[in-house]
Motif scaffolding. Sequence first.
Motif, mmCIF file in Angstrom:
data_model
loop_
_atom_site.group_PDB
_atom_site.id
_atom_site.type_symbol
_atom_site.label_atom_id
_atom_site.label_comp_id
_atom_site.label_asym_id
_atom_site.label_seq_id
_atom_site.Cartn_x
_atom_site.Cartn_y
_atom_site.Cartn_z
ATOM 1 N N ASP A 1 0.915 -1.073 -0.287
ATOM 2 C CA ASP A 1 -0.205 0.596 0.087
ATOM 3 C C ASP A 1 1.063 1.165 -0.564
ATOM 4 O O ASP A 1 1.798 1.304 1.010
ATOM 5 C CB ASP A 1 -0.979 -0.329 1.241
ATOM 6 N N THR B 1 4.768 4.503 -7.068
ATOM 7 C CA THR B 1 2.974 3.508 -7.103
ATOM 8 C C THR B 1 4.010 2.382 -8.633
ATOM 9 O O THR B 1 2.445 1.729 -8.713
ATOM 10 C CB THR B 1 2.416 4.468 -8.070
ATOM 11 N N ASN C 1 -0.666 -0.354 -4.580
ATOM 12 C CA ASN C 1 -1.691 -0.280 -4.287
ATOM 13 C C ASN C 1 -1.850 1.043 -4.369
ATOM 14 O O ASN C 1 -1.569 2.004 -3.008
ATOM 15 C CB ASN C 1 -2.823 -0.888 -3.152
ATOM 16 N N ALA C 2 -1.766 2.156 -4.861
ATOM 17 C CA ALA C 2 -2.165 3.209 -5.322
ATOM 18 C C ALA C 2 -3.068 4.148 -4.067
ATOM 19 O O ALA C 2 -2.869 5.118 -3.393
ATOM 20 C CB ALA C 2 -2.907 4.555 -6.259
ATOM 21 N N THR C 3 -4.236 3.465 -4.223
ATOM 22 C CA THR C 3 -5.342 3.723 -3.186
ATOM 23 C C THR C 3 -5.482 2.481 -2.023
ATOM 24 O O THR C 3 -5.263 0.965 -1.992
ATOM 25 C CB THR C 3 -6.650 3.887 -3.320
ATOM 26 N N ASN D 1 -8.490 -0.953 3.256
ATOM 27 C CA ASN D 1 -8.870 -0.546 4.844
ATOM 28 C C ASN D 1 -8.721 -2.123 4.428
ATOM 29 O O ASN D 1 -9.702 -2.593 4.257
ATOM 30 C CB ASN D 1 -9.846 0.423 4.869
#
Length: 144
Positions: A47, A112, A139-141, A144
């Motif tokens: 992440d 990224t 994972n750029a975002t 959670n």
Amino acid sequence: MAVKKIFFILFIALATLLFTSCDIDDGVSFNFVPLQIVSVEVPESFDLNRTHQIRVTYLRPNGCTSFQGFDISNPDTTVRNVVVIGAVRADEACSQETAEVEVSFDFIALFTDTYLFRFWTGEDTDGESQYLEVEVPVNATPIN
């Protein structure tokens, strides 16, 4: 004037004490060596901007070799060469018992693009370094 002489004498005395009491040669001799990596455990993905643990299992070749840390270089933006560094005591008899030892380090993905890790596994018969290569996407975002 007398105060300056006292400070000067104290300075010389302190400097002499420091330079003569800093003998760090305790007679122990070490050689630093790369240690063969036999397996790695990396996350399936990173992440972005988060810390991830990477586990490395290396081969300790004898009882006189101890783990000193990692030499991690980055020849390119998202390429990391990872070498386990050991210290070998050169001044005592060693047990020749080998052992696989697990250690880890933390890694933060700052880019990224997919990271390529090259873990040093030893040298071939021509003395060329060999690597276990592992790619880890980012994972750029963060998930959670």
